[in-house]
Design a protein around this motif. Structure first.
Motif, PDB file in Angstrom:
ATOM      1  N   LEU A  47      28.887  30.045  69.199  1.00 51.96           N
ATOM      2  CA  LEU A  47      28.367  30.157  67.839  1.00 51.96           C
ATOM      3  C   LEU A  47      27.093  29.335  67.692  1.00 51.96           C
ATOM      4  CD1 LEU A  47      31.677  29.997  65.753  1.00 51.96           C
ATOM      5  CD2 LEU A  47      30.539  31.980  66.761  1.00 51.96           C
ATOM      6  N   ALA A  64      24.119  29.270  59.944  1.00 50.34           N
ATOM      7  CA  ALA A  64      24.897  28.091  60.323  1.00 50.34           C
ATOM      8  C   ALA A  64      26.156  28.549  61.032  1.00 50.34           C
ATOM      9  CB  ALA A  64      25.240  27.291  59.082  1.00 50.34           C
ATOM     10  N   ASP A  65      26.822  27.598  61.669  1.00 45.39           N
ATOM     11  CA  ASP A  65      28.087  27.915  62.341  1.00 45.39           C
ATOM     12  C   ASP A  65      29.044  28.613  61.377  1.00 45.39           C
ATOM     13  OD1 ASP A  65      27.079  26.721  64.526  1.00 45.39           O
ATOM     14  OD2 ASP A  65      28.370  24.951  64.474  1.00 45.39           O
ATOM     15  N   SER A  66      28.995  28.172  60.110  1.00 44.27           N
ATOM     16  CA  SER A  66      29.946  28.732  59.153  1.00 44.27           C
ATOM     17  C   SER A  66      29.759  30.247  58.995  1.00 44.27           C
ATOM     18  CB  SER A  66      29.806  28.041  57.803  1.00 44.27           C
ATOM     19  OG  SER A  66      28.482  28.153  57.338  1.00 44.27           O
ATOM     20  N   HIS A  67      28.511  30.724  59.010  1.00 42.94           N
ATOM     21  CA  HIS A  67      28.283  32.166  58.886  1.00 42.94           C
ATOM     22  C   HIS A  67      28.922  32.910  60.050  1.00 42.94           C
ATOM     23  CE1 HIS A  67      24.472  30.772  56.737  1.00 42.94           C
ATOM     24  NE2 HIS A  67      25.257  31.299  55.819  1.00 42.94           N
ATOM     25  N   TYR A  69      31.221  31.864  62.099  1.00 39.19           N
ATOM     26  CA  TYR A  69      32.674  31.734  62.159  1.00 39.19           C
ATOM     27  C   TYR A  69      33.331  32.683  61.175  1.00 39.19           C
ATOM     28  CZ  TYR A  69      37.213  29.601  62.776  1.00 39.19           C
ATOM     29  OH  TYR A  69      38.531  29.395  63.092  1.00 39.19           O
ATOM     30  N   SER A  70      32.687  32.813  60.027  1.00 42.63           N
ATOM     31  CA  SER A  70      33.241  33.677  59.014  1.00 42.63           C
ATOM     32  C   SER A  70      33.313  35.128  59.518  1.00 42.63           C
ATOM     33  CB  SER A  70      32.372  33.542  57.763  1.00 42.63           C
ATOM     34  OG  SER A  70      32.454  34.663  56.964  1.00 42.63           O
ATOM     35  N   SER A  73      35.877  35.369  62.514  1.00 45.96           N
ATOM     36  CA  SER A  73      37.295  35.269  62.170  1.00 45.96           C
ATOM     37  C   SER A  73      37.756  36.446  61.311  1.00 45.96           C
ATOM     38  CB  SER A  73      37.564  33.959  61.426  1.00 45.96           C
ATOM     39  OG  SER A  73      36.935  33.994  60.149  1.00 45.96           O
ATOM     40  N   PHE A  74      36.804  37.158  60.727  1.00 48.36           N
ATOM     41  CA  PHE A  74      37.152  38.233  59.804  1.00 48.36           C
ATOM     42  C   PHE A  74      37.696  39.452  60.548  1.00 48.36           C
ATOM     43  CE2 PHE A  74      36.202  41.925  57.141  1.00 48.36           C
ATOM     44  CZ  PHE A  74      36.750  41.528  55.932  1.00 48.36           C
ATOM     45  N   TYR A  75      37.056  39.782  61.662  1.00 48.02           N
ATOM     46  CA  TYR A  75      37.422  41.027  62.352  1.00 48.02           C
ATOM     47  C   TYR A  75      38.528  40.801  63.360  1.00 48.02           C
ATOM     48  CZ  TYR A  75      33.286  42.895  60.177  1.00 48.02           C
ATOM     49  OH  TYR A  75      32.385  43.296  59.252  1.00 48.02           O
ATOM     50  N   HIS A  76      39.530  41.666  63.298  1.00 47.22           N
ATOM     51  CA  HIS A  76      40.647  41.531  64.226  1.00 47.22           C
ATOM     52  C   HIS A  76      40.235  41.781  65.660  1.00 47.22           C
ATOM     53  CE1 HIS A  76      43.435  40.759  61.177  1.00 47.22           C
ATOM     54  NE2 HIS A  76      43.550  41.986  60.699  1.00 47.22           N
ATOM     55  N   LEU A  80      38.963  34.073  68.638  1.00 45.35           N
ATOM     56  CA  LEU A  80      38.245  32.801  68.705  1.00 45.35           C
ATOM     57  C   LEU A  80      38.900  31.859  69.700  1.00 45.35           C
ATOM     58  CD1 LEU A  80      37.576  32.570  64.917  1.00 45.35           C
ATOM     59  CD2 LEU A  80      35.809  32.478  66.676  1.00 45.35           C
ATOM     60  N   SER A 131      44.523  46.177  62.273  1.00 44.98           N
ATOM     61  CA  SER A 131      44.782  47.175  61.233  1.00 44.98           C
ATOM     62  C   SER A 131      44.447  48.561  61.779  1.00 44.98           C
ATOM     63  CB  SER A 131      43.974  46.906  59.970  1.00 44.98           C
ATOM     64  OG  SER A 131      43.178  45.804  60.120  1.00 44.98           O
TER      65      SER A 131
ATOM     66  N   PHE B 169      25.023  25.012  54.278  1.00 45.21           N
ATOM     67  CA  PHE B 169      25.880  26.087  54.811  1.00 45.21           C
ATOM     68  C   PHE B 169      27.080  25.561  55.578  1.00 45.21           C
ATOM     69  CE2 PHE B 169      21.469  27.341  54.651  1.00 45.21           C
ATOM     70  CZ  PHE B 169      21.518  28.453  53.824  1.00 45.21           C
ATOM     71  N   VAL B 170      27.699  24.547  55.020  1.00 45.20           N
ATOM     72  CA  VAL B 170      28.862  23.981  55.704  1.00 45.20           C
ATOM     73  C   VAL B 170      30.066  24.907  55.590  1.00 45.20           C
ATOM     74  CG1 VAL B 170      30.558  22.105  55.626  1.00 45.20           C
ATOM     75  CG2 VAL B 170      28.096  21.612  55.471  1.00 45.20           C
ATOM     76  N   SER B 172      32.455  28.321  54.755  1.00 44.30           N
ATOM     77  CA  SER B 172      32.463  29.783  54.683  1.00 44.30           C
ATOM     78  C   SER B 172      33.870  30.210  54.332  1.00 44.30           C
ATOM     79  CB  SER B 172      32.068  30.405  56.021  1.00 44.30           C
ATOM     80  OG  SER B 172      33.147  30.309  56.930  1.00 44.30           O
ATOM     81  N   GLN B 173      33.964  31.436  53.833  1.00 44.93           N
ATOM     82  CA  GLN B 173      35.280  32.011  53.654  1.00 44.93           C
ATOM     83  C   GLN B 173      35.577  32.759  54.935  1.00 44.93           C
ATOM     84  OE1 GLN B 173      35.807  35.183  50.827  1.00 44.93           O
ATOM     85  NE2 GLN B 173      37.717  34.288  50.124  1.00 44.93           N
ATOM     86  N   SER B 174      36.590  32.328  55.661  1.00 46.07           N
ATOM     87  CA  SER B 174      36.877  32.938  56.951  1.00 46.07           C
ATOM     88  C   SER B 174      38.257  33.576  56.943  1.00 46.07           C
ATOM     89  CB  SER B 174      36.781  31.894  58.058  1.00 46.07           C
ATOM     90  OG  SER B 174      35.419  31.545  58.252  1.00 46.07           O
ATOM     91  N   TYR B 175      38.498  34.330  57.984  1.00 46.04           N
ATOM     92  CA  TYR B 175      39.738  35.113  58.106  1.00 46.04           C
ATOM     93  C   TYR B 175      39.846  36.070  56.910  1.00 46.04           C
ATOM     94  CZ  TYR B 175      40.614  31.679  61.692  1.00 46.04           C
ATOM     95  OH  TYR B 175      40.487  30.898  62.787  1.00 46.04           O
ATOM     96  N   ARG B 176      40.989  36.732  56.813  1.00 44.67           N
ATOM     97  CA  ARG B 176      41.125  37.625  55.664  1.00 44.67           C
ATOM     98  C   ARG B 176      42.571  37.843  55.273  1.00 44.67           C
ATOM     99  NH1 ARG B 176      39.800  43.691  57.512  1.00 44.67           N
ATOM    100  NH2 ARG B 176      39.798  43.350  59.750  1.00 44.67           N
ATOM    101  N   GLY B 185      32.138  24.970  58.968  1.00 44.90           N
ATOM    102  CA  GLY B 185      31.485  25.311  60.234  1.00 44.90           C
ATOM    103  C   GLY B 185      32.346  26.215  61.079  1.00 44.90           C
ATOM    104  N   ALA B 186      32.446  25.900  62.361  1.00 40.61           N
ATOM    105  CA  ALA B 186      33.285  26.687  63.248  1.00 40.61           C
ATOM    106  C   ALA B 186      34.680  26.079  63.253  1.00 40.61           C
ATOM    107  CB  ALA B 186      32.684  26.719  64.651  1.00 40.61           C
TER     108      ALA B 186
END
Ligand code: SF4
Ligand code: SF4
Ligand code: FES
Ligand code: FES
Lengths: 165, 820
Positions: A47, A64-67, A69-70, A73-76, A80, A131, B169-170, B172-176, B185-186
């Motif tokens: 990342l 950023a890492d957060s983007h 990671y989001s 982690s969203f897609y099955h 990670l 899914s 940008f610390v 995020s909304q992750s997973y679902r 972050g990560a």
């Protein structure tokens, strides 16, 4: 698919993916896909590396890492965590569920001794749920690595998996 | 304008309004959770649903654009039912472990927005709340931000606040689905995810999932006092939360100011220093009783190391201070005394110190840290352009500049809230920023081109850029025609700075120099920002004059989004200079050497002021070391730890015959003081600060002074009165000769009466929330957000040719210093 990736290997994969898909934000999904494809999972360090290649704040793009990671982690279809040699996915959506999927899932859990997201101690298997794969007409559906199996019954599970060492 | 009907009332709303905003216009409140007016819309929680005629399902008003003829009901039975259902669902994923002290005891948090709406819609939160936690409570090691994801409702306000306010940008909304959660972050700790602990996410979180760690269990405040931050020249407004469970009260947390009638530079935003750096107020180290050295009480000669401290009452200490100063004056004359003010003091205090020096003691030896690191920044500017401060305003630069040159400034650390505004300007408006600094600074991440030049080669760098600008014909002819003074000489000097030569001096590449010149020339207006990184004593003045030249050449003066913008180190260094805490200047930038200016203050103060300019701080102290200065009055400056000359200054102070120190915490200087007068912190007094953008703002007393400490303005006045009634001292009685102030406001009246740039400023106007940036000529004058060049020099700017100084290797050697 291996558990260990060297730094150089990872750099090379990322470089190739960015060359292929471009260095804009909309290329993130295919880039992550390439890495997942090559390694079976997306290592955390990847990342940061992708971020550094793509960041251009003066163009109004700050990644950023957060983007990352989001998205990851969203897609099955992305993992990670490091995965086993073989990835078994089962479809958890309703159409498969109602034609016997529930029993298949139970059988998979029992046979592998794994909950979704887990990897077997010997590094052979990783189990994921996913899914709807869009082939509900042949449900219940499971996918092992790149092979798709339809009309799966609990009885067939061990036969299918026996093909993968 | 679009006309629609809400709850039977017709409203006209602009096209870009949402139904929520239109309702607000009518004074109708629609409940919201994920919506916040400062953040981009999300439309996730669905609490803001309304019934729209003709629509099958309730619609989320925070993202529903107004359209002609829309008929909306905001509180119909169906909507209320729907909202209740939503609140119940949110609550099933909300677990409160009961660590908030709501009514004096630990219990469920009742003060957050989710609980508020649950109460309003009569949803029994205790019944529907999750029964066990899904996540660890206090799950992040960040020292300031408390994370308890059990209370998170996935509104993503934190995600948006961190991105759109702080630009880090610390989150995020992750997973679902059920697994969806807010991740740093990560999936690391916040700090690993580049958190700067600004607390913006805390300020915007509606549930307390993110909270202020230092005060999670501190309970509700009894009083909320708005004041101005004391850390840097941005001058943010903040709210001190005070609890009255101890005599005099104590500050239990700092929150954002939500009163929109008060003009503020920061909105809800603060930085880590302003939001979390308040513990010093109640530090156990505070000096709470006056002290004098034993020898002063005994009337014996001073021992070499000054001897033992004795705690005494105020009268004894004030008398000892006044007598010591008076003795020095009577024996050696006023010019044997030095006064050191500070850019951390209020304007009222600094004005009084100035009056103490020039009136009561009769000396021009008064300075603040200004001459250690600020004066080079503003003096050069005043000489070149006739303005001694930022020409433009923070919001003007962030919203109107098309390019920026940031030089010698670690923007996001020194002036963090403004730094965050600049990040947003780069991200949203895509303006080009050049960051020039010998070392990496955080803001360089956002630079179109970061320049890492050799230390102290800024003059060459700027000359080189101007060389290219002239070579390419990018100069602004109109501006040159308007200010011809010195242009020919300037041009001749700049001609010598060819890109090749400059590349050699600075260590930058010729291509980079061309690129920078082009970016600046083709993206006007350019605002130039600098800070103490340029203030090397040998090159500071020249650097600043070069930047003034650059802005003249590009025609970036007197325009919105441009200008010359020095960002001082301390929060009120601007005010300290405005108040005349400078050896050569009287309040309002009038020269000591100017007889008419002196005469005005002599008339006002009933005394004569020496015509000779005083000594700047460093020389003042070395004069003390050499015995030419016999007594010093120090207030507010931790001089030993903020100067690179520490070792020498220690010897100087040690040698000085008599030192009065006014302080709140013991500093190293305490060792060298003879009298110690305990002052108070910013929460214990009132007054004004002037921010870097020349904005005058109030601080308000929130708690009683701690121990026997006294507001500093009172201490200075008490000392001055004792001096003036002392032996051998007499002054004429005039309008402003007395020292009988009962409130800081009276001092401010005097400032306004004697300082034309402050003439129209009053506490009354400030309390009304007016935005007042000097010059404010009259009580009706609206203040001056954009200061034109030539304000103090009859409208004229002057080109000052500046040569690169040969690099002085000695002075760029690393030195030991503590940053405060
Ligand atoms: S404290 Fe500030 S920097 Fe840290 S996560 Fe919150 S908003 Fe972002
Ligand atoms: S932590 Fe707070 S602000 Fe962030 S999503 Fe959760 S409830 Fe909203
Ligand atoms: S539901 Fe299983 S493939 Fe569509
Ligand atoms: S406030 Fe409108 S959807 Fe959350």
């Amino acid at each position: 698919m291996s558990l260990e990736v060297s730094e150089n290997q990872l750099d090379a994969i990322i470089r190739a993916a960015i060359e292929k898909h471009g260095d804009q934000r909309d290329a993130l999904i295919p880039i992550l896909g390439e890495i997942n494809q090559a390694l079976g999972y997306i290592p955390g360090e990847a990342l940061g590396k992708i971020r550094r290649c793509i960041n251009t704040p003066e163009e109004g793009l700050f990644l950023a890492d957060s983007h990352l990671y989001s998205i990851a982690s969203f897609y099955h279809m992305y993992s990670l965590k490091p995965v086993g040699r073989h990835i078994v996915r089962y479809c958890e959506s309703a159409p498969c569920h109602v034609v016997g999927g529930r029993q298949v899932i139970q059988r998979l859990h029992d046979f592998l001794g794994l909950a979704p997201g887990e990897t077997s101690a010997d590094g052979r298997w990783t189990l994921f749920q996913t899914s709807c794969l869009g082939i509900c007409s042949v449900g219940p559906v499971i996918v092992v690595d790149d092979d798709i199996y339809g009309h799966v019954t609990p009885q067939r599970v061990s036969f299918i998996l026996a093909k993968y060492r | 304008m679009i006309s629609l009907t809400i709850n039977g009332q017709t409203v006209e709303a602009p096209e870009n309004y949402t139904v929520l905003q239109a309702a607000e216009k009518l004074g109708i409140t629609i409940p919201t959770l994920c919506y916040h007016k400062n953040l981009s819309p999300f439309g996730g929680c669905r609490l803001c649903v309304v019934e729209v005629q003709g629509a099958r399902l309730p619609m989320t008003s925070c993202v529903l654009p107004v359209s002609p003829g829309l008929v909306v009901q905001t509180e119909s039975p169906a909507v209320i039912q729907y909202r209740r259902a939503i609140l119940r669902i949110l609550l099933t994923n909300y677990y409160d472990a009961g660590y908030k002290r709501t009514n004096g005891k630990f219990d469920l948090d009742e003060d957050n927005e989710l609980m508020h709406w649950a109460r309003v819609y009569e949803v029994d939160s205790r019944k529907f709340m999750a029964k066990k936690p899904r996540f660890p409570i206090d799950s992040d090691p960040n020292p300031f931000v408390w994370v308890d994801m059990n209370k998170c409702i996935q509104c993503t306000r934190c995600v948006r606040a961190c991105a759109e306010v702080q630009g880090r940008f610390v989150w995020s909304q992750s997973y679902r689905g059920y697994k969806a959660r807010i991740v740093a972050g990560a999936d690391t700790t916040m700090l690993q995810a580049r958190c700067e602990s600004c607390g913006a996410c805390v300020a915007y979180c509606p549930t307390g999932a993110l909270d202020n760690k230092m005060s999670v269990g501190a309970g509700r405040a009894d009083r909320l006092i708005r004041t101005t931050c004391t850390y840097c020249g941005v001058g943010c407004q903040l709210v001190l939360n005070v609890k009255d469970d101890v005599p005099g009260g104590r500050v239990i947390r700092v929150t954002s100011n939500t009163d929109e009638s008060v003009a503020s530079v920061n909105g809800l935003h603060l930085c880590v220093k302003g939001r979390y750096g308040y513990e010093f107020i109640h530090s156990s180290q505070r000096v709470t009783r006056p002290r004098v050295r034993e020898y002063l009480l005994d009337g014996t000669p001073r021992p070499k190391e000054r001897g033992r401290w004795v705690e005494v009452d105020w009268d004894t200490a004030l008398n000892a201070a006044a007598q010591g100063l008076l003795r020095a004056r009577n024996q050696h004359g006023g010019q044997a005394i030095g006064v050191l003010a500070s850019g951390k003091n209020t304007n009222e205090e600094n004005y009084l110190l100035n009056k103490l020096a020039r009136q009561a003691l009769g000396t021009n030896h008064i300075d603040c840290c200004s001459h250690i690191y600020h004066a080079p920044l503003t003096e050069g500017l005043n000489e070149a352009l006739g303005i001694p401060a930022m020409s433009n305003s923070f919001d003007d630069i962030a919203s109107r500049a098309n390019s920026l040159l940031v030089i010698g400034s670690n923007l996001t650390e020194q002036h963090p809230v403004f730094g965050a505004h600049i990040r947003q300007a780069v991200l949203r408006r895509k303006i080009k920023m050049i960051v020039a600094n010998p070392d990496f600074t955080n803001i360089a991440e956002y630079a179109a081109l970061p320049l890492y030049h050799r230390p102290n080669t800024e003059t060459a760098l700027i000359n080189g850029l101007m060389h290219i600008i002239l070579e390419r014909g990018w100069e602004d002819q109109t501006c040159i025609a308007k200010h011809p003074n010195g242009f020919a000489e300037f041009r001749a000097v700049v001609a010598k700075y060819t890109p090749q030569k400059v590349a050699k001096i600075t260590g930058l590449s010729v291509e980079d120099l061309y690129q920078v010149a082009e970016i600046l020339a083709t993206n006007r207006p350019t605002a130039v920002l600098w800070s103490v990184g340029l203030a090397d004593p040998s090159t500071g003045r020249g650097n600043v004059q070069s930047l003034a030249n650059l802005q003249l050449l590009l025609g970036n003066l007197d325009v919105p989004g441009g200008g010359v913008n020095p960002l001082g180190g301390q929060n009120n260094i601007q005010g300290a200079c405005d108040m005349g805490c400078l050896p050569e200047l009287l309040p309002g930038y009038r020269r000591v050497a100017d007889e008419a200016a002196r005469a005005q203050f002599e008339r006002a103060w009933g005394t004569t002021i020496p015509a000779e300019t005083g000594l700047p701080a460093a020389q003042m102290l070395s004069a003390a070391g050499q015995g030419r200065i016999k007594a010093l009055y120090l207030y507010g400056e931790d001089i030993l730890n903020t100067s690179t000359l520490g070792a020498q200054l220690r010897r100087d102070l040690q040698a000085c015959e008599f030192v009065v120190l006014q302080e709140i915490l013991p500093s190293e200087a305490t060792r060298y003081a003879d009298v110690l007068l305990p002052g108070v912190g910013f929460a214990e007094k009132s007054g004004t600060y002037t921010s870097a953008e020349r904005r005058i703002q109030m601080i308000h007393q929130a708690i009683e002074p701690i121990g026997e400490a006294r507001p500093d303005w009172r201490i200075i006045a008490d000392v001055a009165r004792r001096i003036l009634t002392g032996e051998g001292r007499s002054i004429r009685e005039t309008d402003y000769s007395a020292w009988d102030y009962e409130t800081p406001e009276q001092i401010f009246h005097e400032i306004a009466a004697l300082t034309p740039i402050y003439a129209g400023v009053s506490y009354e106007r400030l309390e009304r929330g007016e935005r007042l940036q000097w010059p404010v000529d009259t009580a009706e004058h609206p203040g001056t957000p954009l200061l034109h060049c030539g304000y103090f020099s009859e409208g004229q700017a002057r080109w000052t040719p500046v040569e690169q100084k040969p690099l002085d290797i000695e002075s760029s050697k690393p030195q030991e210093l503590t940053l405060v």
